[in-house]
Design an enzyme around this catalytic site. Structure first.
Site, mmCIF file in Angstrom:
data_model
loop_
_atom_site.group_PDB
_atom_site.id
_atom_site.type_symbol
_atom_site.label_atom_id
_atom_site.label_comp_id
_atom_site.label_asym_id
_atom_site.label_seq_id
_atom_site.Cartn_x
_atom_site.Cartn_y
_atom_site.Cartn_z
ATOM 1 N N PRO A 183 15.482 45.277 130.449
ATOM 2 C CA PRO A 183 16.576 44.924 131.363
ATOM 3 C C PRO A 183 17.254 43.635 130.912
ATOM 4 O O PRO A 183 16.596 42.680 130.538
ATOM 5 C CB PRO A 183 15.880 44.749 132.714
ATOM 6 N N GLU A 184 18.572 43.640 130.931
ATOM 7 C CA GLU A 184 19.331 42.431 130.639
ATOM 8 C C GLU A 184 19.874 41.890 131.962
ATOM 9 O O GLU A 184 19.584 42.426 133.024
ATOM 10 C CB GLU A 184 20.444 42.749 129.634
ATOM 11 N N LYS A 190 24.811 24.496 116.451
ATOM 12 C CA LYS A 190 23.816 25.526 116.117
ATOM 13 C C LYS A 190 23.795 25.822 114.624
ATOM 14 O O LYS A 190 24.844 25.960 114.000
ATOM 15 C CB LYS A 190 24.142 26.823 116.874
#
Ligand SMILES: [Zn+2]
Length: 276
Positions: free
Chosen positions: A2-3, A154
């Site tokens: 599940p997201e 990042k």
């Protein structure tokens, strides 16, 4: 797995089904599912009333009277069902909240990866998983400038950077592929190489896509079903995820599958060019 849209659908289902119910007792059939002392978990919850169900990222926060919160993470296969206490237990039912009205909230998990933890309400922010979460993907909490700045720092490629939940929470493998396709960004683009305009487009698509998926009740891939046992409808709106070989809806080029950071990744090789 599940997201965020699926977990949000479960949250809404639980708010419809179990609000204001009082717990008479809790049964735990698989102790490892509970982080901390199992007996304390049962004893503390007995007599408490469910006041609301919140969510942070993919963590459900079941709020009880007496300033008690159960942090529930569904991981791969966790599901909640509401059933009468007379219905037989499924072999994959590991935790049962018995209510004084004769109904039960049952937690099923075929792979047993889900976890529950009892904390004082407010202390969930100290949970090791919740602590590192970035903002929720909403207009109010997720800001373009912060997003762009975070991407600049990042060292990862954009797909991996979006999956790690620290820049923005809620994107798993399915929705990352979708938002990168919508934004015409190659999944292996170094995060810091995105222009401000690309970051803005991506930011807007993340909010749009996750909200659309929530409204559709999430995406059913394999086994996800919500608390009503209805299947989510968003799989019919996917553009690239698991569409390998099918024509891109924008340019008709066959969708390709590659592996990025050990995750299967779907993209259009014509719309999503990896810039040198
Ligand atoms: Zn295309």
């Amino acid at each position: 797995m599940p997201e965020l849209p699926e977990v949000e659908t479960v949250r809404r289902g639980l708010n419809d089904l179990v609000l204001n119910k009082q717990i008479s007792s809790v049964d735990v059939y698989y102790d490892k599912m509970i982080i901390g002392d199992v007996q304390k978990f049962k004893d503390t919850l007995a007599g408490k009333v469910i006041e609301t169900v919140d969510r942070r990222g993919k963590y459900l926060l079941l709020r009880f009277s007496g300033d008690v919160t159960v942090i529930s993470h569904l991981r791969m296969e966790g599901k909640y069902y509401v059933k009468s206490k007379d219905e037989p237990l499924d072999k994959h039912t590991h935790v049962v909240f018995n209510f004084v009205d004769g109904t039960t909230l049952r937690y099923n998990d075929t792979r047993k990866f889900g976890r529950m933890e009892l904390v004082k309400t407010g202390m969930e922010v100290n949970n090791s998983g919740i602590k590192k979460l970035g903002p929720e993907p909403t207009v109010d909490t997720f800001k373009v400038d912060d997003f762009y700045q975070a991407l600049q720092k990042k060292k990862k490629v954009i797909k991996t950077a979006l999956l790690d939940q620290t820049i923005v929470t809620g994107l798993g493998n399915i929705y990352v592929d979708e938002v990168l396709w919508m934004s015409k960004i190659h999944p292996q683009t170094p995060a810091k190489n995105l222009s401000y305009d690309e970051a803005k487009k991506l930011h807007d698509n993340i909010i749009k896509e996750l909200n659309m998926a929530i409204e559709a009740g999430g995406t059913t891939i394999r086994s996800y079903t919500d608390a009503f046992r209805n299947e989510g409808g968003f799989q019919f709106s996917l553009k690239v995820y698991q569409k390998t070989g099918e024509p891109c809806q924008r340019c008709q080029t066959p969708i390709e599958r590659i592996v990025v950071g050990q995750r299967g990744t779907h993209f259009c090789p014509k719309c999503q060019i990896l810039k040198p």
